[in-house]
Design a protein around this motif. Sequence first.
Motif, PDB file in Angstrom:
ATOM      1  N   GLN A   1      28.608  53.966  57.912  1.00  0.00           N
ATOM      2  CA  GLN A   1      30.035  53.779  58.220  1.00  0.00           C
ATOM      3  C   GLN A   1      30.285  53.501  59.711  1.00  0.00           C
ATOM      4  O   GLN A   1      31.218  54.016  60.317  1.00  0.00           O
TER       5      GLN A   1
ATOM      6  N   ALA B   1      29.241  43.028  56.728  1.00  0.00           N
ATOM      7  CA  ALA B   1      29.841  43.852  55.661  1.00  0.00           C
ATOM      8  C   ALA B   1      29.136  43.657  54.328  1.00  0.00           C
ATOM      9  O   ALA B   1      29.157  44.555  53.479  1.00  0.00           O
TER      10      ALA B   1
ATOM     11  N   ASP C   1      27.645  49.322  55.046  1.00  0.00           N
ATOM     12  CA  ASP C   1      28.961  49.886  54.737  1.00  0.00           C
ATOM     13  C   ASP C   1      29.826  50.022  56.001  1.00  0.00           C
ATOM     14  O   ASP C   1      30.720  50.866  56.056  1.00  0.00           O
TER      15      ASP C   1
ATOM     16  N   LYS D   1      32.625  49.290  58.911  1.00  0.00           N
ATOM     17  CA  LYS D   1      34.004  48.826  58.963  1.00  0.00           C
ATOM     18  C   LYS D   1      34.125  47.913  60.172  1.00  0.00           C
ATOM     19  O   LYS D   1      33.894  48.342  61.313  1.00  0.00           O
TER      20      LYS D   1
ATOM     21  N   ILE E   1      37.342  36.990  53.238  1.00  0.00           N
ATOM     22  CA  ILE E   1      37.187  38.414  52.907  1.00  0.00           C
ATOM     23  C   ILE E   1      37.366  38.614  51.401  1.00  0.00           C
ATOM     24  O   ILE E   1      36.639  39.377  50.762  1.00  0.00           O
TER      25      ILE E   1
ATOM     26  N   GLU F   1      33.718  46.891  54.930  1.00  0.00           N
ATOM     27  CA  GLU F   1      35.115  46.462  54.961  1.00  0.00           C
ATOM     28  C   GLU F   1      35.360  45.636  56.219  1.00  0.00           C
ATOM     29  O   GLU F   1      34.897  45.980  57.303  1.00  0.00           O
TER      30      GLU F   1
ATOM     31  N   VAL G   1      38.545  44.106  58.399  1.00  0.00           N
ATOM     32  CA  VAL G   1      39.991  44.112  58.616  1.00  0.00           C
ATOM     33  C   VAL G   1      40.295  43.025  59.654  1.00  0.00           C
ATOM     34  O   VAL G   1      39.732  43.036  60.755  1.00  0.00           O
TER      35      VAL G   1
END
Length: 282
Positions: free
Chosen positions: A118, A136, A140, A142, A160, A168, A170
């Motif tokens: 993470q 990604a 895992d 972000k 995405i 993830e 963003v």
Amino acid sequence: ENILELVPKSYDIIGKIAIVEFDQINTISEKNALHYKKKVAEALVSVNKSVKTVYEKKSEVKGRYRLKELKIIHGDDDPETIHKENDCLFKIDVKKTYFTPRLVFERKRVSLSSFKKQEKVVDMFSGVGPFSIQIAKNSDAKIYAFDVNPSAYKYLIENIEINKMKGEVVAYNMDVKELLNLDNILGNNLKHKIDRIIMNLPEQSINYIDIACFLMKKTGGILHFYQFCEKPNPIKKGIENLNTKLKDSGWQIEEILSSKIVKPFSPKLDMIVVDLKLKFFT
């Protein structure tokens, strides 16, 4: 005359689109040039079955959005395509967004780095997402992906959605310099929270080091730093440039993990990458 001999030694294929720079053909008379260019385009299509559209590159990358002028010489003038790279799909408009297929191995190398569980990553100049999405897909993490170009942001959002990822991504349509504003909520939330930063804007990255220092965890983190540097000894010069800027912000290089010349850029410049562990100078 064998028209294939006139095909430039390097050209880019992005999805169904080929982009060609006609350096040798410019020596031919203007009257014959268009005829030859069309023949070269036809030859390119004949040996690359996926290619439907051929553009001539009419300028270097320029402007805030890093775009180049393109002129249609074969097929439909449709600059939108889907490009496959390292098991990921990227929807791209070659006229409205910056993308180079020449970093395919570099993006694979970074995306297969050893990521902590993470991990929080910032991709400062993400474009349509080739670094962010490939990271990604394989971890895992972000990833906070930034780009100032509204068209790049639009395609980043689409990319995405069309890729299966463990992590993830963003997306933000903004200049990362805005994160330094005292009233920027996102900047306040990310300040000294980031484990890893990708700075792939080689012509300007050195001018964004203060933002990297603002974002990086004070306990230290990893920086993937790309820069155009003068030959000879471009890597040495790049590290010296970086060291100077880091010290101005109170940071230092703890360890150089790797460094290499990614590709030649011009007769005087190479594009380099340096992977570093940074730490706050206490």
